[in-house]
Structures are given as C-alpha cells and as structure tokens.
Design a protein around this motif. Sequence first.
Motif, short mmCIF file in Angstrom:
data_model
loop_
_atom_site.label_atom_id
_atom_site.label_comp_id
_atom_site.label_asym_id
_atom_site.label_seq_id
_atom_site.Cartn_x
_atom_site.Cartn_y
_atom_site.Cartn_z
N ASN A 320 -20.83 70.74 -64.68
CA ASN A 320 -22.10 71.07 -64.05
C ASN A 320 -22.56 72.44 -64.55
OD1 ASN A 320 -24.16 71.75 -62.18
ND2 ASN A 320 -23.27 70.38 -60.66
N TRP A 321 -23.11 72.45 -65.77
CA TRP A 321 -23.43 73.73 -66.40
C TRP A 321 -24.57 74.46 -65.71
CZ3 TRP A 321 -28.36 73.82 -68.25
CH2 TRP A 321 -28.95 72.56 -68.50
N GLY A 322 -25.38 73.71 -64.93
CA GLY A 322 -26.45 74.36 -64.17
C GLY A 322 -25.90 75.42 -63.22
N ARG A 323 -24.73 75.13 -62.63
CA ARG A 323 -24.13 76.10 -61.72
C ARG A 323 -23.65 77.34 -62.47
NH1 ARG A 323 -20.53 72.16 -57.67
NH2 ARG A 323 -22.28 70.91 -56.93
N ILE A 324 -23.18 77.13 -63.71
CA ILE A 324 -22.77 78.29 -64.53
C ILE A 324 -23.99 79.15 -64.85
CG2 ILE A 324 -21.74 79.01 -66.72
CD1 ILE A 324 -20.11 76.37 -66.67
N LEU A 325 -25.07 78.49 -65.29
CA LEU A 325 -26.30 79.23 -65.62
C LEU A 325 -26.82 79.99 -64.40
CD1 LEU A 325 -28.56 77.06 -67.92
CD2 LEU A 325 -26.92 78.83 -68.51
N ALA A 326 -26.79 79.34 -63.24
CA ALA A 326 -27.28 80.00 -62.02
C ALA A 326 -26.48 81.27 -61.75
CB ALA A 326 -27.21 79.05 -60.83
N ALA A 327 -25.16 81.19 -61.92
CA ALA A 327 -24.31 82.37 -61.69
C ALA A 327 -24.60 83.47 -62.71
CB ALA A 327 -22.84 81.98 -61.70
N VAL A 328 -24.78 83.09 -63.97
CA VAL A 328 -25.17 84.07 -64.99
C VAL A 328 -26.47 84.75 -64.56
CG1 VAL A 328 -25.92 84.39 -67.38
CG2 VAL A 328 -24.02 82.84 -66.88
N GLY A 329 -27.37 83.97 -64.01
CA GLY A 329 -28.70 84.48 -63.65
C GLY A 329 -28.70 85.45 -62.50
N TYR A 330 -27.71 85.36 -61.60
CA TYR A 330 -27.70 86.32 -60.49
C TYR A 330 -26.66 87.42 -60.67
CZ TYR A 330 -23.98 83.46 -58.17
OH TYR A 330 -22.84 82.77 -57.86
N ALA A 331 -26.15 87.56 -61.87
CA ALA A 331 -25.11 88.57 -62.11
C ALA A 331 -25.66 89.98 -62.21
CB ALA A 331 -24.32 88.21 -63.36
N GLY A 332 -26.98 90.11 -62.20
CA GLY A 332 -27.54 91.46 -62.10
C GLY A 332 -28.11 92.04 -63.38
N ILE A 333 -28.14 91.27 -64.48
CA ILE A 333 -28.78 91.79 -65.70
C ILE A 333 -30.27 91.49 -65.59
CG2 ILE A 333 -28.81 91.79 -68.22
CD1 ILE A 333 -26.09 90.61 -68.24
N GLU A 334 -31.05 92.51 -65.25
CA GLU A 334 -32.45 92.24 -64.92
C GLU A 334 -33.29 91.84 -66.13
OE1 GLU A 334 -34.22 95.17 -62.43
OE2 GLU A 334 -32.70 94.91 -60.87
N ASP A 335 -32.94 92.38 -67.31
CA ASP A 335 -33.77 92.09 -68.49
C ASP A 335 -33.13 91.02 -69.37
OD1 ASP A 335 -31.65 93.61 -69.32
OD2 ASP A 335 -32.83 94.83 -70.71
#
Lengths: 407, 407
Positions: A320-335
């Motif tokens: 379920n790579w969508g869950r991996i992407l979601a976690a990457v997305g909220y890890a705090g790298i704003e740019d």
Amino acid sequence: MAVGNVAIPDTIYPIEGVKLSATAAGVRYKDRDDLVVLEIAETASCAVVTTKNTFCAAPVRVLREHFATHSPRYLVINTGNANAGTGADGKRRAQEICAALATKAGVDTQTVLPFSTGVIGEPLNSDAVIAGLDEALAGLAADKWLAAANGIRTTDTIPKIASQKVEVAGSCYHVTGISKGSGMIRPNMATMLGYVATDANIKADLLQEMLGQINEQSFNRITVDGDTSTNDCCVLIATGAASSEMIDSPEHPHYSAVFAALTEVFVRLAQLIVRDGEGATKFMTVKVTGGKVTQECCDVAYAVAHSPLVKTAFFASDANWGRILAAVGYAGIEDLDTEQVDVYLDEVMICQNGGVAPDYTEEAGKAVMSHPEITIHIDLARGDASDTVYTCDLSYDYVKINADYRS
Amino acid sequence: MAVGNVAIPDTIYPIEGVKLSATAAGVRYKDRDDLVVLEIAETASCAVVTTKNTFCAAPVRVLREHFATHSPRYLVINTGNANAGTGADGKRRAQEICAALATKAGVDTQTVLPFSTGVIGEPLNSDAVIAGLDEALAGLAADKWLAAANGIRTTDTIPKIASQKVEVAGSCYHVTGISKGSGMIRPNMATMLGYVATDANIKADLLQEMLGQINEQSFNRITVDGDTSTNDCCVLIATGAASSEMIDSPEHPHYSAVFAALTEVFVRLAQLIVRDGEGATKFMTVKVTGGKVTQECCDVAYAVAHSPLVKTAFFASDANWGRILAAVGYAGIEDLDTEQVDVYLDEVMICQNGGVAPDYTEEAGKAVMSHPEITIHIDLARGDASDTVYTCDLSYDYVKINADYRS
C-alpha cells in the motif's frame, strides 16, 4: 517470533578485563536469572549514554551522578522492575544497591553503576537484589556473555549478542556486546540496555566520542513503537588488555578498524532489538536518500517507520504505497517537490515521480511483500544526504502483548 | 463500534442557502451513495482549510486554485477513491469533474470545488462521477444533511452530523455540519472532510479567520493513529439567509454567540471522528494544564495520545500510568521538572509529584479504567497554559481493519 537471522554467534570472544555473572535473585519472578553484574578492570576506559526522556528512571539519575566523577568498576543490572516513576524512594534504593555491592567488592560506591528494566511505577525489591549480590560476585567469569544476555531479557524472546574480531597492523582486537529490548523502543541517545566491551586501548574522551557517533548509526536509528523508554542506557568499555598501544585520536592507525568493528557490533545489537520487536513479523529497513540534509532524511524515515498505517500494511503484506507517500508528506519538509519522489520496495520501483511507477504491477508488489525482510527506499531527489532507520511491522500480537501484560 | 454518545441530533436544521444531495454513482462499490453535491447560494461567504501534507491529493490542488480566485457555488465529493498519488492525470480528472458540473449548472468551473476520499494511488473513475452528476443536481434539497453525512462515509461506521440553533439580540441563527473520517486521522489544518454551514451573515475574511481559530480547537486537536491524510479539507459556509445584519468583526454584538455555536458544532464533529476511530473501544480526552505555553501542552497531549503503549493499555483497561509518564517525558520539554507532575484519570489522582499518588489504589484505577470515556489530565505545574486533544485506544480491530482491507 523474532524475524530473520537472530542467531547467536558461533564464537563469543571473551574480553580480557571484563567478567560477568547472571543469577536468579527473585526480583519479580522466581527461578529466572534477573540480576546481572559486570566487573570492569581498573585500567579500562568507559563511555556511557543515557535516555533523553526527562522522566528518566532512578538508576539513570544515580548512574549519571556516579559516572560524572568516577570510572566504573561494576555494573549491576536487574530485570523485572524499572525503578522508574518511583521518586526519592526509588533513588535511595538504587543507591543502596550500589553501596552494598561496593562494600562487598571493596570499591567506592560511585564506581558502581545501577541499571533496571521492567515494569514502571512499582517499588523495586532492592532487598532481593542486595541478597543476590554475594552469589553474583562469586559467579563472575569472562565467558558468561551469553548468560548475561539472557539475564537482562524481559519481554525479549531471544538473547541479543554480537561478537567480532579485528586485526590491524599486528594487533588483534575483540569486541563483544549484549543488548535487550523489544517494546517501548524508540531510543533517543541510547537504547533500552546495551553493553559492549573491547580489549582495545582507547582514551576515555575519544571512547565517549566514538560511542556518540556509533550510537547515532545503531541504537538511535531503531524504532518499534515510537515510545522512548525511561531507562535507556548503553555502556561501551575499552579494557586495553589486547595492546599497550593507546588509540588516542581518529588519526591513530588502528582507529578506523576498531571503529568499524564496534559499529558492526552495535548495528547488529540494535537490529536484533527490532527483529525481536513485540509482535514483529517483518524487519523493515527504511532508507531515505536524496535529501538536502541528514536530518530531513531521518525525519522522513521515522515518519514512515512510525506510521501505524504503514506498519499494519506490512503486517498484511499489502504493498500500500499510498500510505508510505502520505507519511513522507507529513514528515515536515515544507518545500518537498512530491512529483520528484521515487519509492522502492527492495528492487521493485513502486512509485515514480510521486505517482505509481509505470512498470509496477500488483504481482511484483505482492512478491516483494512476501519477504520477511524488506528495504523501503525513498529517494527525495533534492540533494545528497541520506539516513537509515530500522523498524518492524505492527501486528495483532503487538496489541496482545501490550494489552495482556502489565509491562 | 463507535464509543459513547454518537447520536444523530433530534433536529437537523436546514440552512437556507445550502442544498445537498447524495447519489450512488458506482465510483468503487455498487449500490451505495458515494457522490455528494452541495449547492451554495451566490450571496454566501465561504472559508476553506486544507491538509498540510505535502503529498496533497489532486482535488486539494485543484480546489486551492479555484478557491484562490472564486467564491464557491458547488462542492462535489466522491468516496471510494482519494485521487491521491495520481499525478497530472489525477489533477486532470478532478478538473474534468468540476468542468462537467459547471456546464450542467451554468456556473464558472472555478466556482466548483472537488473533494475525494478513499483508497490512495489508484486512478479515479471520473467517468462514473460525471455520469452521476445529473441525478445529483436533480436531487438537491435543503433537508438532505443526513443523506450527505451518510454519502461521504468510507470506513466510518456512523454518519457524523451536528446541528445548533442560537438566538442573539433578536436574531436566530442555525449551524449544521457533517464530517467523515475514522483512520489516517491526525489532521493538520483540517480534518478528513468536514462541511459546516450557518445562515449567519459573516464577512468572508472574518469567516476564514474564525474557521482557522475554531479548527485549532476541534479538527486540529484529534488523532486516531497520528497519520495526517493527503485529503483533509474543511469548508465553512455562511449564507447570510437568517439576517441582513453583517457580522464583520469580533466586536460585533452577534459575534460571540455565533462563534460559540460554530465551535460547538465543530468540536462535536471532530469528537465524532474519534468516537468512530478505527477499532476504538475508548474515547480519551487528554487535557494538559500548567504549561508555560500552549504549544508544550499540545506536544505533551499528542505524545500521550500517539503512544501505542498508552493506547494499548487503555484498550486493556490497565491504569498503567508509567506509560503515560514515559510519554510525557519524551514530549520534548527539556527543562521539565518531573517531580512536579501530577496525573489524573477523571477524578482519580494516579500520580503525584512524578510518582504514584499516596492515596492511589489499583481498585480505584480499575474502576475508572472501566469507563468507555476517560479524561487523562496531566498537570505540568509550571505555568498557566493548557491544551486538549481527543483520541481513542489501539485495539486488535485497528490492526484488523488496516491489515485486512486496502483502504
């Protein structure tokens, strides 16, 4: 069941200058070893790192005071009770154990470091520990690393032990270590408990520096449940018994080889904790490359490694790579430019430029997810920094273990 | 099963100026409503907040563009597919849906905002959505809030709806709203999906400011699993139908009453998401007082609310306060004096000055832990700031739901 290769090494090298024992003192359970003592030669150097949890346990507070002024001669470790959240009374009990051991061994109380692991918030049965000290001291021997590894276990299903030999420029050094831990694991500066010794001759302040660096690649890069313990401690001992040659700087010709051997033992001990993570069925390496700085790679790796949705998907062998992407997305790298991000499971590219990879198939995803050991590789494509974190999946048994038992 | 009071309100006030419909478009499943449309009167003001996840979904990117230049007339929401991780093709599909609806309704494409929720990383069946639009538009009516609440459900076991009436200085205002979500819940600036409307007449920029503030006390203070979604969105609509009196500043005599009614509806909708958290058996309010600043209270509350060890202990009804203390300790307050910290479960003091409370008994702990709704109150005793977070426990069923189904 622990995941993958968790074998005890064929050869466990004793370290001259270190003796160990494991005895059953009845701290909480009957008839199991729960008291481990390490004796360290007077000439050895020691380095220590401890938890950054501000609610650190009583023994951690005592050992910090002792270590600040004295080089350790004895380590005394009990399981069954963490002596944490026990206030002034807990500190007094930890001090009494050190004083009793010091008297019996004829050393200063401050040269004894106490360690406890087990249930939080209950009074430690320090009388039982003290009553067990005579047998513990009588049993000290150089070949008891495995017994000690077993003696420090709590919910661990396996003993955790690693041992290495390294030869450099005519000198032969040995490194042997043990660790414990399988839940409340997201060490910060140190893990649950780890003890590593080498017979190399390393200057004390350099040893502390080496421990700091190696720890950042090993115990400080693992997580089971994201919970940083109150009792995390790690000790590195250099007895100097193998050579009179003093390693006193990173430029010393023996430094690199010894550093590498120590790192290998530390990483192995740290990974063993994850392989034995509570309820673990999969061992996951989260490798993040292409970051601008190491910290952002570390943040992304931990976001993925802590995500309950990622962890349950791996338990289910669902790519379920969508869950991996979601976690990457909220890890705090704003740019973060998400349209540059690639994700691989082992060698299978599942995600390219922020979307599903063109050649990806569900079959390929299923095949790779069936492995018990999987590397999640996330390429941020924005720089040259990288970092790696080790974790395990989240299974029914994690909930069962932590819901059924007071630990 | 959702926890505690999750009742649908006896009276659901329609909001003049808002019409809704829910239809079965067959986006992913047959024979269930999966397409919801909201029509907003031309004179209404709208405010929107969206996820801070950098991997935000295609519809979120489209709606941000549309909302930047136009006041919304239609919201179009599909379930079954999040249209996230779908790259340029996903964005094109979201735009096509907006354009199709705009043509049918005779409005500008930019006045249509798209929303999607469901599986991540699979192409959205936009043809099905577009084919369902005629029926959706034909069905629009003011009394379909409950149908819409049902139509936006995914793994939700209950519809989430709240409705309030408030009278102030001769004016009568109504507030009605719906939300959805039960997993991948740790909203950041907005929750999964929330839609709230009032017939108050509120200036657009003030409305946006109010939404920001209220969101910080509601959707931004809940967590199920710590995973911030790619699709979080919340819309607040003020139609102005109840009064020609324009609320244009916080000093307006009607402001406080309307603000309070909106807050009540938002907090209720947010709490309903937690009460329906995947696998939840307990609803936990984590209240932190005595902080120096609000942020540190928020950090401590989230550390406790995210701790898998705390959450499994609550699932097991085990008053394992040591796990709570450990989480407080790693929440990042470096100068925390742990010997000042008190912890209560409801009215039961379990921990005083960093250790077990003198009058605490296991029986009292067991009694309070048997309740389905529990407040964990942590007093840091270092200042006057406070904050509150809502969460649920971690059960077998959380693992089951997320391991068994591709969601």
